[in-house]
Design an enzyme around this catalytic site. Structure first.
Site, mmCIF file in Angstrom:
data_model
loop_
_atom_site.group_PDB
_atom_site.id
_atom_site.type_symbol
_atom_site.label_atom_id
_atom_site.label_comp_id
_atom_site.label_asym_id
_atom_site.label_seq_id
_atom_site.Cartn_x
_atom_site.Cartn_y
_atom_site.Cartn_z
ATOM 1 N N ASP A 209 0.859 -1.196 0.000
ATOM 2 C CA ASP A 209 0.000 0.000 0.000
ATOM 3 C C ASP A 209 0.888 1.236 0.000
ATOM 4 O OD1 ASP A 209 -2.189 1.893 0.552
ATOM 5 O OD2 ASP A 209 -3.318 0.147 1.231
ATOM 6 N N ASP A 236 3.291 2.515 -5.006
ATOM 7 C CA ASP A 236 2.288 3.377 -5.635
ATOM 8 C C ASP A 236 1.891 2.656 -6.910
ATOM 9 O OD1 ASP A 236 0.863 5.127 -7.205
ATOM 10 O OD2 ASP A 236 2.018 6.882 -6.602
ATOM 11 N N PHE A 237 0.686 2.115 -6.939
ATOM 12 C CA PHE A 237 0.359 1.229 -8.063
ATOM 13 C C PHE A 237 0.211 1.946 -9.407
ATOM 14 C CE2 PHE A 237 -3.890 0.776 -5.580
ATOM 15 C CZ PHE A 237 -4.525 1.829 -6.216
ATOM 16 N N HIS A 255 -12.792 -1.017 -8.063
ATOM 17 C CA HIS A 255 -13.989 -0.153 -8.140
ATOM 18 C C HIS A 255 -13.678 1.322 -7.874
ATOM 19 C CE1 HIS A 255 -15.838 0.180 -3.788
ATOM 20 N NE2 HIS A 255 -14.547 0.379 -3.763
HETATM 21 C C1 LIG Z 1 -10.977 1.135 -0.767
HETATM 22 S S1 LIG Z 1 -9.468 0.865 0.095
HETATM 23 C C2 LIG Z 1 -9.437 -0.891 0.157
HETATM 24 C C3 LIG Z 1 -8.646 -1.461 1.293
HETATM 25 C C4 LIG Z 1 -8.629 -2.987 1.401
HETATM 26 N N1 LIG Z 1 -8.039 -3.614 0.244
HETATM 27 C C5 LIG Z 1 -10.000 -3.548 1.653
HETATM 28 O O1 LIG Z 1 -10.568 -4.173 0.761
HETATM 29 O O2 LIG Z 1 -10.531 -3.345 2.746
HETATM 30 C C6 LIG Z 1 -8.258 1.273 -1.140
HETATM 31 C C7 LIG Z 1 -6.832 1.069 -0.730
HETATM 32 O O3 LIG Z 1 -5.999 1.398 -1.849
HETATM 33 C C8 LIG Z 1 -4.868 2.107 -1.386
HETATM 34 N N2 LIG Z 1 -4.346 2.960 -2.453
HETATM 35 C C9 LIG Z 1 -4.910 4.063 -2.992
HETATM 36 N N3 LIG Z 1 -4.137 4.577 -3.951
HETATM 37 C C10 LIG Z 1 -3.036 3.792 -4.016
HETATM 38 C C11 LIG Z 1 -1.857 3.810 -4.823
HETATM 39 N N4 LIG Z 1 -1.685 4.746 -5.736
HETATM 40 N N5 LIG Z 1 -0.950 2.831 -4.636
HETATM 41 C C12 LIG Z 1 -1.142 1.871 -3.687
HETATM 42 N N6 LIG Z 1 -2.242 1.800 -2.899
HETATM 43 C C13 LIG Z 1 -3.165 2.749 -3.055
HETATM 44 C C14 LIG Z 1 -5.411 2.921 -0.213
HETATM 45 O O4 LIG Z 1 -4.378 3.352 0.645
HETATM 46 C C15 LIG Z 1 -6.382 1.943 0.431
HETATM 47 O O5 LIG Z 1 -5.758 1.148 1.406
#
Ligand SMILES: C[S@@+](CC[C@H](N)C(=O)[O-])C[C@H]1O[C@@H](n2cnc3c(N)ncnc32)[C@H](O)[C@@H]1O
Length: 346
Positions: A209, A236-237, A255
């Site tokens: 993350d 950072d994906f 989503h």
């Molecule tokens: C909606 S949450 C889902 C969390 C978890 N996977 C769940 O299902 O409960 C989205 C996650 O994506 C991560 N995220 C957002 N942008 C990101 C990025 N650019 N690179 C990596 N992770 C990211 C956020 O920090 C967050 O933990």
């Protein structure tokens, strides 16, 4: 043809029930936010004692508590001044902040963020624009949320609350025996990795993350005694490739984004997997006919409120996008409530 009897059979009760569902919703959200269920943990209290503990005004106390009784979230013996209130069994397990099974993080976030933002649903429908913090700041949602430690923690706790039931079900239902490594992209507190590692001693998991999230995940994983088989990685994906693993999971990640970004994330998952590897997306997957999973459809409207361009999707959408990336076999595994795991095999 005389249709009168049918007309008489139609009542407005379903319309009224849904139209006014926000009365009940906001009453529960407020009860969690004010700490009703935590205050009543393992004991029965009078209305006066609850009022004193939560500093409530005289006017609303008994209407509020008795509404929670009528909605099934509290039990009660006696009436008004002689009443003693206690938690209903599910409220006690899931809404007492001091229990590890607490899922109120999501409810608290729903109270503080989603409830006011959904007040602008018409504007979202007319403009296609998000209605959350970014409406005025112009920052991305994660940038805005992660700018203060309290909001970051509230968001991550909310994710844990909404997701833990799904991850426990996934760990139970998916066959992990052919695999040994898993990387959970956007893993938040590391809940998915912990649940899989807990139930499958053959599995080594990585929760990937943004850097701001890592300390929270490290604490959670250590608290479960799983630091030996669950590690964390900063990613950072948008800019980084994914760590290689036998299984790539994404819980409520696809989503959050528009179609080009969904496809970019699917391609990165494909590249990180070996032949035979599995890509698993856990979402409130909409049924293919878009008629039954009301929660999935409403979650997609929630993505409009949060991001504008983001949307939820069906199992057949997932199959089409993952096939395009090169995946060859697909299945959908029902998880908790309205959520499912969409699985694509390389
Ligand atoms: C909606 S949450 C889902 C969390 C978890 N996977 C769940 O299902 O409960 C989205 C996650 O994506 C991560 N995220 C957002 N942008 C990101 C990025 N650019 N690179 C990596 N992770 C990211 C956020 O920090 C967050 O933990």
């Amino acid at each position: 043809m005389n249709t009168a009897p049918e007309i008489h059979q139609i009542t407005p009760s379903r319309i009224m029930e849904t139209a006014m569902a926000f009365f009940a919703s906001k009453t529960l959200l407020s009860a969690v936010k004010l700490g009703v269920f935590t205050t009543l943990s393992g004991k029965a209290l009078s209305g006066e004692e609850i009022q004193a503990a939560l500093k409530l005004h005289d006017r609303g106390v008994y209407d509020f508590l008795d509404a929670l009784v009528a909605l099934g979230f509290l039990n009660r013996e006696g009436l008004l001044e002689t009443a003693r209130y206690s938690n209903a069994p599910d409220s006690d397990v899931f809404l007492d902040k001091n229990k590890p099974s607490y899922i109120g993080g999501f409810v608290e976030m729903a109270n503080d963020r989603l409830y006011p933002f959904w007040g602008s649903l018409e504007e979202a429908l007319l403009t296609g624009k998000p209605q959350n913090e970014i409406k005025h700041s112009g920052k991305s949602m994660f940038e805005a949320l992660y700018a203060t430690p309290e909001r970051l923690k509230q968001f991550i706790d909310a994710m844990s609350g909404i997701s833990i039931g799904n991850f426990t079900a996934l760990a139970r239902k998916f066959d992990f025996s052919p695999y040994s490594t898993l990387c959970d992209i956007g893993g938040a507190a590391g809940i998915l990795s912990v649940e899989v590692a807990k139930q499958h001693p053959n599995m080594y998991c990585t929760s990937a993350d943004l850097p701001a999230v890592e300390p929270i995940a490290k604490d959670y994983i250590a608290s479960k005694g799983l630091s030996g088989r669950v590690n964390t990685v900063n990613i950072d994906f948008f800019t980084d490739e994914f760590p290689k693993a036998d299984i790539i999971t994404m819980g409520m990640i696809l989503h959050d984004w528009d179609l080009p970004n969904k496809k970019m994330l699917i391609r990165k998952a494909y590249d990180a997997l070996p032949e035979g590897g599995a890509f698993i997306a856990i979402e409130a997957l909409i049924d293919d006919d878009r008629r039954k999973n009301a929660f999935g459809l409403l979650m997609s409207l929630n993505m409009l409120i949060e991001f504008g361009v983001a949307f939820d999707f069906t199992g057949s959408d997932f199959q089409e996008w993952t096939r395009e990336a090169g995946f060859r076999r697909f299945e959908v595994i029902p998880l908790a409530g309205p959520s499912s795991a969409a699985v694509a095999y390389k």
